[in-house]
Design a protein around this motif. Structure first.
Motif, short mmCIF file in Angstrom:
data_model
loop_
_atom_site.label_atom_id
_atom_site.label_comp_id
_atom_site.label_asym_id
_atom_site.label_seq_id
_atom_site.Cartn_x
_atom_site.Cartn_y
_atom_site.Cartn_z
N SER A 133 0.82 -1.21 0.00
CA SER A 133 0.00 0.00 0.00
C SER A 133 0.86 1.26 0.00
O SER A 133 0.48 2.28 -0.60
N GLU A 134 2.02 1.22 0.63
CA GLU A 134 2.90 2.38 0.68
C GLU A 134 3.62 2.63 -0.64
O GLU A 134 3.92 3.77 -0.98
N THR A 135 3.91 1.56 -1.38
CA THR A 135 4.69 1.70 -2.61
C THR A 135 3.85 1.65 -3.88
O THR A 135 4.29 2.10 -4.94
N GLY A 136 2.64 1.07 -3.80
CA GLY A 136 1.83 0.88 -4.99
C GLY A 136 2.33 -0.24 -5.88
O GLY A 136 2.02 -0.28 -7.08
N ILE A 137 3.08 -1.18 -5.30
CA ILE A 137 3.66 -2.29 -6.07
C ILE A 137 3.30 -3.60 -5.37
O ILE A 137 3.33 -3.69 -4.13
N ASP A 138 2.96 -4.63 -6.16
CA ASP A 138 2.69 -5.94 -5.58
C ASP A 138 3.92 -6.45 -4.84
O ASP A 138 5.06 -6.24 -5.28
N VAL A 139 3.69 -7.14 -3.72
CA VAL A 139 4.77 -7.64 -2.88
C VAL A 139 4.65 -9.15 -2.72
O VAL A 139 3.56 -9.67 -2.44
N ILE A 140 5.75 -9.84 -2.91
CA ILE A 140 5.83 -11.29 -2.67
C ILE A 140 6.74 -11.51 -1.48
O ILE A 140 7.84 -10.96 -1.42
N SER A 141 6.28 -12.32 -0.53
CA SER A 141 6.96 -12.37 0.75
C SER A 141 6.86 -13.76 1.35
O SER A 141 6.42 -14.72 0.71
N ASP A 142 7.32 -13.88 2.61
CA ASP A 142 7.19 -15.10 3.42
C ASP A 142 7.99 -16.26 2.84
O ASP A 142 7.58 -17.41 2.94
N PHE A 143 9.15 -15.97 2.27
CA PHE A 143 9.96 -17.00 1.63
C PHE A 143 10.45 -18.05 2.63
O PHE A 143 10.43 -19.26 2.35
N GLN A 144 10.94 -17.60 3.79
CA GLN A 144 11.55 -18.54 4.72
C GLN A 144 10.55 -19.56 5.24
O GLN A 144 10.82 -20.76 5.25
N ARG A 145 9.39 -19.07 5.68
CA ARG A 145 8.40 -20.00 6.24
C ARG A 145 7.87 -20.95 5.17
O ARG A 145 7.66 -22.14 5.43
N ALA A 146 7.69 -20.43 3.96
CA ALA A 146 7.22 -21.29 2.87
C ALA A 146 8.23 -22.40 2.59
O ALA A 146 7.86 -23.56 2.36
N ASP A 147 9.51 -22.05 2.62
CA ASP A 147 10.54 -23.05 2.37
C ASP A 147 10.55 -24.11 3.48
O ASP A 147 10.68 -25.31 3.20
N MET A 148 10.40 -23.68 4.73
CA MET A 148 10.37 -24.64 5.83
C MET A 148 9.12 -25.51 5.77
O MET A 148 9.18 -26.71 6.05
N ASP A 149 7.99 -24.94 5.38
CA ASP A 149 6.77 -25.73 5.23
C ASP A 149 6.93 -26.80 4.15
O ASP A 149 6.29 -27.85 4.19
N ALA A 150 7.82 -26.51 3.17
CA ALA A 150 8.06 -27.47 2.09
C ALA A 150 9.17 -28.47 2.43
O ALA A 150 9.56 -29.27 1.58
N GLY A 154 14.68 -22.98 5.26
CA GLY A 154 14.41 -21.55 5.22
C GLY A 154 15.62 -20.69 4.92
O GLY A 154 15.52 -19.49 4.76
N CYS A 155 16.79 -21.29 4.87
CA CYS A 155 18.07 -20.63 4.60
C CYS A 155 18.97 -21.69 3.97
O CYS A 155 18.90 -22.86 4.37
N SER A 156 19.79 -21.36 3.07
CA SER A 156 19.88 -20.11 2.37
C SER A 156 18.93 -20.11 1.17
O SER A 156 18.69 -21.16 0.57
N LEU A 157 18.40 -18.94 0.83
CA LEU A 157 17.40 -18.84 -0.22
C LEU A 157 17.98 -18.38 -1.56
O LEU A 157 17.24 -18.27 -2.52
N SER A 158 19.27 -18.12 -1.60
CA SER A 158 19.85 -17.47 -2.78
C SER A 158 20.52 -18.42 -3.75
O SER A 158 21.15 -17.99 -4.71
N ALA A 159 20.40 -19.72 -3.54
CA ALA A 159 21.21 -20.68 -4.29
C ALA A 159 21.00 -20.59 -5.80
O ALA A 159 21.97 -20.56 -6.57
N LEU A 160 19.74 -20.55 -6.25
CA LEU A 160 19.50 -20.56 -7.69
C LEU A 160 19.93 -19.25 -8.34
O LEU A 160 20.33 -19.23 -9.50
N TYR A 161 19.85 -18.16 -7.57
CA TYR A 161 20.36 -16.90 -8.11
C TYR A 161 21.88 -16.95 -8.22
O TYR A 161 22.46 -16.48 -9.21
#
Length: 348
Positions: A133-150, A154-161
């Motif tokens: 709402s502050e930026t006017g841009i869609d936000v994608i979040s909650d990466f760590q918890r989603a990774d742990m749920d899978a 939850g770390c490290s998340l940068s491997a494919l990059y």
């Protein structure tokens, strides 16, 4: 091939030196076109509150009402992140309409890795709806918890990059003979093993505290936020007995997957040391614990690329070169934007 997008990535590490913001044009697979980036410093008052909040978070349980505990701090932190996005777009002469989305990891307050005895717990603050709402841009979040749920850590998340970045290395600058290890040294150190030519699986895990203990030592013993350029460590000699004890921590040679719970580590073993000796010992520990990473990879990487704020510590880089029997490069040596790679990864 997927369509290319322009995304913003945001990242703030436990060192709390600022919010990293980076633009990246990518198809999320192989295309990596880094754009403008910056680090927006946190105000001193907010930094102090966040540091206190991290300490408080180490005592929470999954049943606590987190909004009651951290709501005001989360709003202030999210506003700082929105300010970083605004500053980045101004720098790039772009508008929110030019951006597809923001990748937002939030700030990790607590990370308890999963164990054979039960699931882990990871806790971040940062309100993605408020940021949108502050930026006017869609936000994608909650990466760590989603990774742990899978089933991940939850770390490290940068491997494919990191893998995509390795594919962009100019062979005239660096010609890896076999595999590559990308090392990100922030408060925690993470590594990504990238097999040369894509032959095999990428691996990523955390090796232990990066600058966290060094920063804690300098704040406690010298009244400084960190060891500027490694000057204190450069004036001291590491203590081999304490170094051995630090390396005896169960995490150091634990097989991956693994991630770090910083609450397990302390500077207590250095009681009575002068500033230089303590800084040098912790510097050696950070480097030595990283060097153990290739005990868990299919081969010994011939090229190690150091990213993150830790690469600016000259004493630490010297230690890395002493402990790692391979070619050690700074991200700057190969034209990577070493300060904002984690932010770029969130955009990716």
């Amino acid at each position: 091939m997927a369509e290319k997008q322009v995304n913003v990535g945001l990242y703030c590490g436990a060192a709390l030196d600022g919010v990293d913001a980076a633009l990246l044009t990518t198809d999320g697979e192989t295309v990596v076109d880094a754009g403008a980036s910056l680090t927006q410093p946190l105000e001193d008052g907010l930094r102090d509150v966040l540091r206190e909040t991290v300490q408080k978070a180490w005592t929470v349980s999954a049943d606590d009402n987190l909004a009651d505990l951290f709501g005001d701090t989360e709003r202030d932190f999210t506003l700082a992140c929105a300010g970083a996005v605004t500053a980045l777009l101004e720098k790039a002469k772009m508008t929110p309409a030019d951006i597809e989305s923001i990748g937002f990891s939030g700030l990790t307050l607590l990370h308890r890795p999963p164990t054979p005895k039960g699931p882990g717990l990871t806790l971040q603050i940062g309100d993605p709806q408020f940021l949108a709402s502050e930026t006017g841009i869609d936000v994608i979040s909650d990466f760590q918890r989603a990774d742990m749920d899978a089933g991940g850590h939850g770390c490290s998340l940068s491997a494919l990059y990191h893998q995509a970045l390795v594919e962009t290395i100019d062979p005239d600058i660096c010609q890896p003979a076999r595999s590559v290890m990308v090392v990100n040294i922030g408060s925690v150190t993470s590594v990504t093993y990238v097999p040369r030519g894509g032959q095999g699986d990428v691996m990523a895990f955390e090796t232990g505290p990066g600058t966290y203990l060094m920063d804690e030592w300098m704040r406690t013993e010298a009244g400084e936020p960190f060891d500027h350029y490694g000057d204190a460590a450069g004036r001291g000699l590491s203590d081999p007995d304490v170094l051995g004890a630090l390396l005896g921590h169960r995490h150091c040679d634990q097989a991956p997957p693994k991630s770090v719970d910083l609450s397990e580590f302390s500077i207590d073993l250095l009681d009575g040391f002068h500033v230089g000796k303590g800084a040098a010992t912790l510097c050696a520990y950070a480097a030595a614990s990283v060097s153990l990473a290739d005990h868990h990879t299919p081969d010994a990487p011939t090229t190690w690329i150091i990213c993150g704020g830790g690469r600016r510590n000259n004493a630490l880089m010297k230690c890395m070169q002493e402990w790692i029997p391979a070619n050690v490069f700074s991200a700057d040596d190969i034209d990577w934007q070493g300060d904002v790679i984690e932010a770029q990864a969130m955009a990716y």
